[in-house]
Enzyme design. Sequence first.
Site, PDB file in Angstrom:
ATOM      1  N   GLU A 176       0.831  -1.208   0.000  1.00 41.46           N
ATOM      2  CA  GLU A 176       0.000   0.000   0.000  1.00 41.46           C
ATOM      3  C   GLU A 176       0.867   1.260   0.000  1.00 41.46           C
ATOM      4  OE1 GLU A 176       0.538  -2.247   2.249  1.00 41.46           O
ATOM      5  OE2 GLU A 176      -0.118  -1.687   4.269  1.00 41.46           O
ATOM      6  N   SER A 226       8.583  -8.892   5.285  1.00 42.44           N
ATOM      7  CA  SER A 226       9.416  -9.076   6.479  1.00 42.44           C
ATOM      8  C   SER A 226       9.151 -10.455   7.103  1.00 42.44           C
ATOM      9  CB  SER A 226       9.137  -7.951   7.469  1.00 42.44           C
ATOM     10  OG  SER A 226       7.753  -7.838   7.681  1.00 42.44           O
ATOM     11  N   CYS A 281      16.426  -6.443  -0.117  1.00 41.46           N
ATOM     12  CA  CYS A 281      16.606  -7.680   0.666  1.00 41.46           C
ATOM     13  C   CYS A 281      17.942  -8.326   0.334  1.00 41.46           C
ATOM     14  CB  CYS A 281      15.476  -8.644   0.395  1.00 41.46           C
ATOM     15  SG  CYS A 281      15.485  -9.194  -1.294  1.00 41.46           S
ATOM     16  N   GLU A 383      17.164  -6.832  11.189  1.00 43.02           N
ATOM     17  CA  GLU A 383      17.302  -6.170   9.893  1.00 43.02           C
ATOM     18  C   GLU A 383      16.983  -4.681  10.093  1.00 43.02           C
ATOM     19  OE1 GLU A 383      14.086  -6.988   7.110  1.00 43.02           O
ATOM     20  OE2 GLU A 383      15.523  -6.975   5.465  1.00 43.02           O
TER      21      GLU A 383
HETATM   22  P1  NAD Z   1       6.040  -5.968   5.124  1.00 42.68           P
HETATM   23  O1  NAD Z   1       6.208  -7.317   5.696  1.00 42.68           O
HETATM   24  O2  NAD Z   1       5.691  -4.847   6.037  1.00 42.68           O
HETATM   25  O3  NAD Z   1       4.870  -5.977   4.010  1.00 42.68           O
HETATM   26  C1  NAD Z   1       4.844  -6.935   2.985  1.00 42.68           C
HETATM   27  C2  NAD Z   1       3.398  -7.147   2.554  1.00 42.68           C
HETATM   28  O4  NAD Z   1       2.670  -7.685   3.663  1.00 42.68           O
HETATM   29  C3  NAD Z   1       2.694  -5.864   2.148  1.00 42.68           C
HETATM   30  O5  NAD Z   1       1.901  -6.119   1.013  1.00 42.68           O
HETATM   31  C4  NAD Z   1       1.847  -5.519   3.363  1.00 42.68           C
HETATM   32  O6  NAD Z   1       0.645  -4.846   3.028  1.00 42.68           O
HETATM   33  C5  NAD Z   1       1.545  -6.874   3.963  1.00 42.68           C
HETATM   34  N1  NAD Z   1       1.394  -6.828   5.431  1.00 42.68           N
HETATM   35  C6  NAD Z   1       1.993  -5.961   6.287  1.00 42.68           C
HETATM   36  N2  NAD Z   1       1.634  -6.231   7.558  1.00 42.68           N
HETATM   37  C7  NAD Z   1       0.804  -7.301   7.506  1.00 42.68           C
HETATM   38  C8  NAD Z   1       0.112  -8.065   8.499  1.00 42.68           C
HETATM   39  N3  NAD Z   1       0.221  -7.773   9.788  1.00 42.68           N
HETATM   40  N4  NAD Z   1      -0.633  -9.102   8.085  1.00 42.68           N
HETATM   41  C9  NAD Z   1      -0.730  -9.411   6.789  1.00 42.68           C
HETATM   42  N5  NAD Z   1      -0.105  -8.728   5.810  1.00 42.68           N
HETATM   43  C10 NAD Z   1       0.659  -7.681   6.152  1.00 42.68           C
HETATM   44  O7  NAD Z   1       7.361  -5.645   4.288  1.00 42.68           O
HETATM   45  P2  NAD Z   1       7.775  -4.275   3.606  1.00 42.68           P
HETATM   46  O8  NAD Z   1       8.159  -3.303   4.667  1.00 42.68           O
HETATM   47  O9  NAD Z   1       6.787  -3.871   2.581  1.00 42.68           O
HETATM   48  O10 NAD Z   1       9.087  -4.744   2.811  1.00 42.68           O
HETATM   49  C11 NAD Z   1      10.351  -4.823   3.383  1.00 42.68           C
HETATM   50  C12 NAD Z   1      10.645  -6.213   3.877  1.00 42.68           C
HETATM   51  O11 NAD Z   1      10.548  -7.150   2.821  1.00 42.68           O
HETATM   52  C13 NAD Z   1      12.066  -6.347   4.409  1.00 42.68           C
HETATM   53  O12 NAD Z   1      12.030  -7.159   5.557  1.00 42.68           O
HETATM   54  C14 NAD Z   1      12.793  -7.049   3.271  1.00 42.68           C
HETATM   55  O13 NAD Z   1      13.946  -7.761   3.646  1.00 42.68           O
HETATM   56  C15 NAD Z   1      11.734  -7.958   2.788  1.00 42.68           C
HETATM   57  N6  NAD Z   1      12.010  -8.422   1.444  1.00 42.68           N
HETATM   58  C16 NAD Z   1      12.380  -9.709   1.290  1.00 42.68           C
HETATM   59  C17 NAD Z   1      12.673 -10.184   0.020  1.00 42.68           C
HETATM   60  C18 NAD Z   1      13.059 -11.613  -0.190  1.00 42.68           C
HETATM   61  O14 NAD Z   1      12.947 -12.070  -1.309  1.00 42.68           O
HETATM   62  N7  NAD Z   1      13.490 -12.330   0.816  1.00 42.68           N
HETATM   63  C19 NAD Z   1      12.592  -9.327  -1.080  1.00 42.68           C
HETATM   64  C20 NAD Z   1      12.212  -8.002  -0.868  1.00 42.68           C
HETATM   65  C21 NAD Z   1      11.917  -7.558   0.400  1.00 42.68           C
END
Ligand code: NAD
Length: 501
Positions: A176, A226, A281, A383
């Site tokens: 979002e 995450s 990431c 992280e």
């Molecule tokens: P995030 O976990 O906050 O959000 C990811 C998705 O989950 C979003 O679409 C969000 O709307 C949804 N979300 C958030 N909170 C939620 C909840 N409580 N319940 C259900 N869904 C929820 O991650 P972010 O801040 O958007 O992205 C950064 C993170 O992503 C970092 O930890 C990064 O390392 C990780 N990442 C990992 C990879 C990989 O391939 N391992 C790649 C890119 C990013």
Amino acid sequence: METIPHFIGGRRFVGEARAYGDVFNPNTGAVQSRVVLGESKEVDETIRSAVAAQPGWAAVNPQRRARVMFDFKRLIEANMKQLAELLSSEHGKVVADSKGDIQRGLDVIEFACGVPHLQKGDFTEGAGPGIDVYSIRQPLGVVAGITPFNFPAMIPLWMSAVAIACGNAFVLKPSEKAPSVAIRLAELMMEAGAPAGILNVLQGNKTVVDGLLHHPDVKAISFVGSSDIAQYVYATASANGKRVQAMGGAKNHGIVMPDADLDQTVNDIMGAAFGSAGERCMALPVVVPVGEKTAVALRQKLVAAIGDMRVGISTDSDAQYGPVITQQHKARIEQYIQMAVDEGSELVIDGRGFSLQGYEKGFFLGPTLLDHVKPRMKSYQDEIFGPVLQIVRAENLEEAIMLPSKHALGNGVAIFTRDGEAARTFASSVEVGMVGVNVPIPVPVAYYSFGGWKRSAFGDTNQYGMDGIQFYTRTKTVTQRWPKRGAASAGDAAFVMPTMS
Ligand code: NAD
């Protein structure tokens, strides 16, 4: 103010939205648009449209599905500049970096163009007397992807290109915080010839995610974000009988051996640690010099290189990185810097308090360098996901290998050396999913596959490559026999377990 809609059943859709999320311009800190936040009604509507469209798409022959992918790739290339600018305006990464984000997604579309070959099954003639066996890979039906803010094009394309090429309908729930690129990708996919309902974009937060995790018609969930949320998604969706892959956070280490070419290594570390403001990431936020001499020389060169860095707005073509995603995330990174100091590490360069003239309200942070960081520190274990580089000193290769191996996160790692034996030992024994040898950001090419170990990935299959084809298809195996007419006589029934002998 512009409202970013859903994309359901082939059209932009706002509906009777009750809730909205702010989308910021991270350069100025101002709210630039608002995104609709879906609820269960929109989840149901989207899945209905995907369920209706999917069987027709699965029946399209694979060569024609591949042609849609070829056209999708061509259209994205034709729109590269606008897509990159749109991406940068919401994410804050510099435009050249946004083009890299899109290009890595294009690589996966290119891979998916091979679907007629990739989705082929196996055939064995004469597996037993008059018996042939064959296997086919069928699409799962409706599948969903939930993606993070930091790669608004690449990660949705990792998932959707492979899923759709295999004959599935795809529901994308983008972050979002950066929701607009997904809408343009869905429009381009339709322009390329995919029917309405095959690529849907459902905007929202946890409410929508939970709706997808519990919906009986969603057969598989691919998640990237995450680690805690990845684990929650994995546990919830698998308890509901779905196939799940859930990629989590990272804390990647770069090991610097005494024989490394230091100038080259410092260039590599700088780009990997600070590119995209460290919000990757596969960033390299921890550097591990091996031996005191290496540590002293490396630190000196890092300090000089950081002094030459340019932080700027995302449209500044001379800037090496731009702002971070939100004010809240900026404050979280600053707290981690303070925590690192309180835990006893040495703050060599402090990026807090950085301000860009004319953009004082932007979410900017200068580069930060911390030395004498220890594995017991929480600022090392967690992280941080910002422009913060931590130096953890090691006495020898064994100690250096143990650092990433014992860390709870195991996404990527790199070693910088000219010693083949050390590199081989390292690559073979380190407990991390993706390894670089003199390669700072070892994101595998599209025809391999992407995935970390430990709390960096929950589930059994990686993203894209053959793992992607396996994830988005299920195997059906047919054993067939065409006996000669009249060959059987009454009473010939066999009651023992049939064998091929
Ligand atoms: P995030 O976990 O906050 O959000 C990811 C998705 O989950 C979003 O679409 C969000 O709307 C949804 N979300 C958030 N909170 C939620 C909840 N409580 N319940 C259900 N869904 C929820 O991650 P972010 O801040 O958007 O992205 C950064 C993170 O992503 C970092 O930890 C990064 O390392 C990780 N990442 C990992 C990879 C990989 O391939 N391992 C790649 C890119 C990013």
